[in-house]
Design a protein around this motif. Sequence first.
Motif, PDB file in Angstrom:
ATOM      1  N   LEU A 284       6.406  13.032 -20.443  1.00 46.79           N
ATOM      2  CA  LEU A 284       5.813  14.287 -20.920  1.00 46.79           C
ATOM      3  C   LEU A 284       5.105  14.013 -22.246  1.00 46.79           C
ATOM      4  CD1 LEU A 284       8.770  16.770 -20.257  1.00 46.79           C
ATOM      5  CD2 LEU A 284       6.709  16.450 -18.874  1.00 46.79           C
ATOM      6  N   VAL A 285       4.043  14.771 -22.505  1.00 47.21           N
ATOM      7  CA  VAL A 285       3.328  14.616 -23.776  1.00 47.21           C
ATOM      8  C   VAL A 285       4.161  15.288 -24.867  1.00 47.21           C
ATOM      9  CG1 VAL A 285       1.225  15.151 -25.034  1.00 47.21           C
ATOM     10  CG2 VAL A 285       1.100  14.575 -22.600  1.00 47.21           C
ATOM     11  N   SER A 286       4.491  14.531 -25.910  1.00 54.64           N
ATOM     12  CA  SER A 286       5.478  14.995 -26.899  1.00 54.64           C
ATOM     13  C   SER A 286       5.026  16.187 -27.718  1.00 54.64           C
ATOM     14  CB  SER A 286       5.837  13.834 -27.842  1.00 54.64           C
ATOM     15  OG  SER A 286       4.664  13.377 -28.502  1.00 54.64           O
ATOM     16  N   THR A 287       3.722  16.391 -27.875  1.00 54.97           N
ATOM     17  CA  THR A 287       3.252  17.514 -28.699  1.00 54.97           C
ATOM     18  C   THR A 287       2.848  18.725 -27.862  1.00 54.97           C
ATOM     19  OG1 THR A 287       1.101  16.439 -28.739  1.00 54.97           O
ATOM     20  CG2 THR A 287       2.504  16.158 -30.683  1.00 54.97           C
ATOM     21  N   MET A 288       3.143  18.668 -26.569  1.00 55.79           N
ATOM     22  CA  MET A 288       2.899  19.829 -25.717  1.00 55.79           C
ATOM     23  C   MET A 288       4.240  20.425 -25.318  1.00 55.79           C
ATOM     24  SD  MET A 288      -0.037  18.621 -23.016  1.00 55.79           S
ATOM     25  CE  MET A 288      -1.707  18.272 -23.490  1.00 55.79           C
ATOM     26  N   THR A 289       4.313  21.742 -25.279  1.00 46.27           N
ATOM     27  CA  THR A 289       5.531  22.393 -24.798  1.00 46.27           C
ATOM     28  C   THR A 289       5.700  22.088 -23.306  1.00 46.27           C
ATOM     29  OG1 THR A 289       4.357  24.399 -24.188  1.00 46.27           O
ATOM     30  CG2 THR A 289       5.228  24.289 -26.440  1.00 46.27           C
ATOM     31  N   LEU A 290       6.868  22.396 -22.764  1.00 50.16           N
ATOM     32  CA  LEU A 290       7.080  22.163 -21.335  1.00 50.16           C
ATOM     33  C   LEU A 290       6.021  22.896 -20.501  1.00 50.16           C
ATOM     34  CD1 LEU A 290      10.954  22.203 -20.748  1.00 50.16           C
ATOM     35  CD2 LEU A 290       9.459  20.389 -21.559  1.00 50.16           C
ATOM     36  N   ALA A 291       5.724  24.131 -20.904  1.00 44.05           N
ATOM     37  CA  ALA A 291       4.714  24.908 -20.157  1.00 44.05           C
ATOM     38  C   ALA A 291       3.339  24.249 -20.240  1.00 44.05           C
ATOM     39  CB  ALA A 291       4.650  26.344 -20.687  1.00 44.05           C
ATOM     40  N   GLU A 292       2.988  23.765 -21.422  1.00 40.38           N
ATOM     41  CA  GLU A 292       1.683  23.109 -21.582  1.00 40.38           C
ATOM     42  C   GLU A 292       1.626  21.807 -20.793  1.00 40.38           C
ATOM     43  OE1 GLU A 292       1.749  22.964 -25.802  1.00 40.38           O
ATOM     44  OE2 GLU A 292       0.677  24.855 -26.064  1.00 40.38           O
ATOM     45  N   ASN A 293       2.739  21.084 -20.725  1.00 39.99           N
ATOM     46  CA  ASN A 293       2.781  19.862 -19.922  1.00 39.99           C
ATOM     47  C   ASN A 293       2.580  20.189 -18.444  1.00 39.99           C
ATOM     48  OD1 ASN A 293       3.494  17.049 -21.103  1.00 39.99           O
ATOM     49  ND2 ASN A 293       4.663  18.463 -22.364  1.00 39.99           N
ATOM     50  N   VAL A 294       3.275  21.230 -17.981  1.00 39.23           N
ATOM     51  CA  VAL A 294       3.159  21.603 -16.573  1.00 39.23           C
ATOM     52  C   VAL A 294       1.741  22.058 -16.256  1.00 39.23           C
ATOM     53  CG1 VAL A 294       3.963  23.249 -14.833  1.00 39.23           C
ATOM     54  CG2 VAL A 294       5.605  22.148 -16.348  1.00 39.23           C
ATOM     55  N   ALA A 295       1.084  22.694 -17.223  1.00 35.83           N
ATOM     56  CA  ALA A 295      -0.285  23.201 -17.019  1.00 35.83           C
ATOM     57  C   ALA A 295      -1.345  22.114 -17.163  1.00 35.83           C
ATOM     58  CB  ALA A 295      -0.559  24.322 -18.016  1.00 35.83           C
TER      59      ALA A 295
END
Lengths: 366, 222
Positions: free
Chosen positions: B94-105
């Motif tokens: 997962l990208v560390s500076t993105m929230t879980l929602a932003e990673n999923v999106a």
Amino acid sequence: MIFLRNVLRAPARSIMTIFGVAAGVALFVAITAITVDARQQISSAVGAYHLEVVVYERRANSPFTSKISFAQMGELEARYGDALAPLVLGSHNEPWNSYALIVGVTPAFLRRIPLSAGTVYAEGSGEAVLGEIAASKLGIVPDGQLTLDGRLVRIRGIFRTGSRLLDGGVMTEIGNAQRILTRGGAEPQYTIAVVRAEDAEASRRLIAEVGRLYPNLKAIPGSEFAGALRLMRVVDAFVRTISVVALIGTCVVVSNTFLMAIAERTREIGILMAVGWTPWLVLRMLFAECVVICAAGAVFGNLLALVLLRVVNSLPAVGFGWIPVSFPLRLTGASLVMALSVAVVALLWPAVVLWRLQPLTALRHE
Amino acid sequence: MSEALLVVEGLVRHYDRGSVKALDGVSFQASAGEVVAVTGPSGCGKSTLLSLIGLLDRPSAGRVRVGGLDLASVRRPSAFRAEQIGFVFQFHHLVSTMTLAENVAAPAVALGVPRRRRMAEAWAMLDRMGLSARADFLPAKVSGGERQRAAVARALSNRPPIILADEPTGNLDSRNGELVADLLVRHARSQRALVLVATHNPEIAGLADRHIVLRDGVLVSS
């Protein structure tokens, strides 16, 4: 606000980069402000005295280095009569200022100068009037005294022209000014002559006439005086060169920061590419971060420039009113444009790195 | 038997001018709705096979066809991956500076989905994973199992027809590993997606419909 989080993930590096941008912007803004202001001061002095036509030595680099001889000024006075006013200009090392501006004027010219306090000096009295900025800095009021060339001179009045350059100086009779500014053994001379003209057509005729009759002199409209001076052109070229160097240096700093960011985030970039992001999308994300850093640098750079100007202005070696303590908003706008240009140019090399990056290689990056 | 969604023919991948053969003539087919386990010892070519199918790499020889499309003809691999492939990696990635929602999106960004819609869909996907309470958290603030479930959510978010999972449970405890495996199997059934799982875990392999066994880059059984 992913781009903000990315900027803050390495706070020390981001702060250093912002400072690098700020230094470049401050240098650009401060130097440009001084140059722009110098032109404006000369132009406003010309405007304050309603100088329709200015006659000066053709090869002079600045107003202070122009020299018109007694004989030649006599010829000009004979030809143009009351319409002509000779002036003596120069800077002198006084105890109260290393670059004190001394202006020698005729009585007729003196009557054009608006006084904010006191009166004008009597002809032949050896007295002077002092600019408002200089009076304020030195704490001198009308009938006070000031040292000029080792002698105590009475200050009869305080004048205000609106030109910071002139209002930081002292005005006295032409003979006094020549005595102060002429080095030992040299023949006293005039600096420039200003001529009233009835209208634009009369100005043009006068300018052509001076050029024809006096090959070593040049006459130009007062509004063009600042731009015509070789010194100003040299300073303009210098400022442009410094601006380009500042721009290049700032681009290098920002570019280096983002090359490091790509190197550190190679695996993350690989992940994004693996889920379908193109190098263009990744670059767009980096561009947002770059704009934040450059914009912050521009803001701090403008603040730093203000501080720089005030510090330089307060130095004893600097003449009163020679350095501005502020700058116009359009210069702030220009610095923001400069910062945005840096953001674009600085990402060119990182963009090349991104386009060459293979997703699989990036994913396996340690 | 349903028509093959994925056809691999004589796939070869060499490195170092042929001195290293990661894959050597692998051929097989797989259909939509299948769960296929790719097994074999470390270094046998499992990850390489998934990379080639997911267009993260190009083969030295051979062909891969997805839904009849020869991957060699794909000019925009990024667009292909965004539309057709969902990746699940061993270390969540997962990208560390993105929230879980932003990673999923993130995959939806590549497809140009408007922000409001892609975030709404990401939230809905995380809700199905039981992660809606963590949607606004950064990866560092959630557990390993939650990160991997978010990574699965990311892989499924664009509803791709093919899911490539490289050791998806390798870094998880047994309970979380079962959860993740169950998610992948349920997705294959419900969405008729083809799920290829490279795994050492016999329990995960046991959930698959079919096994492909690789050894030294060669397919030894299917």
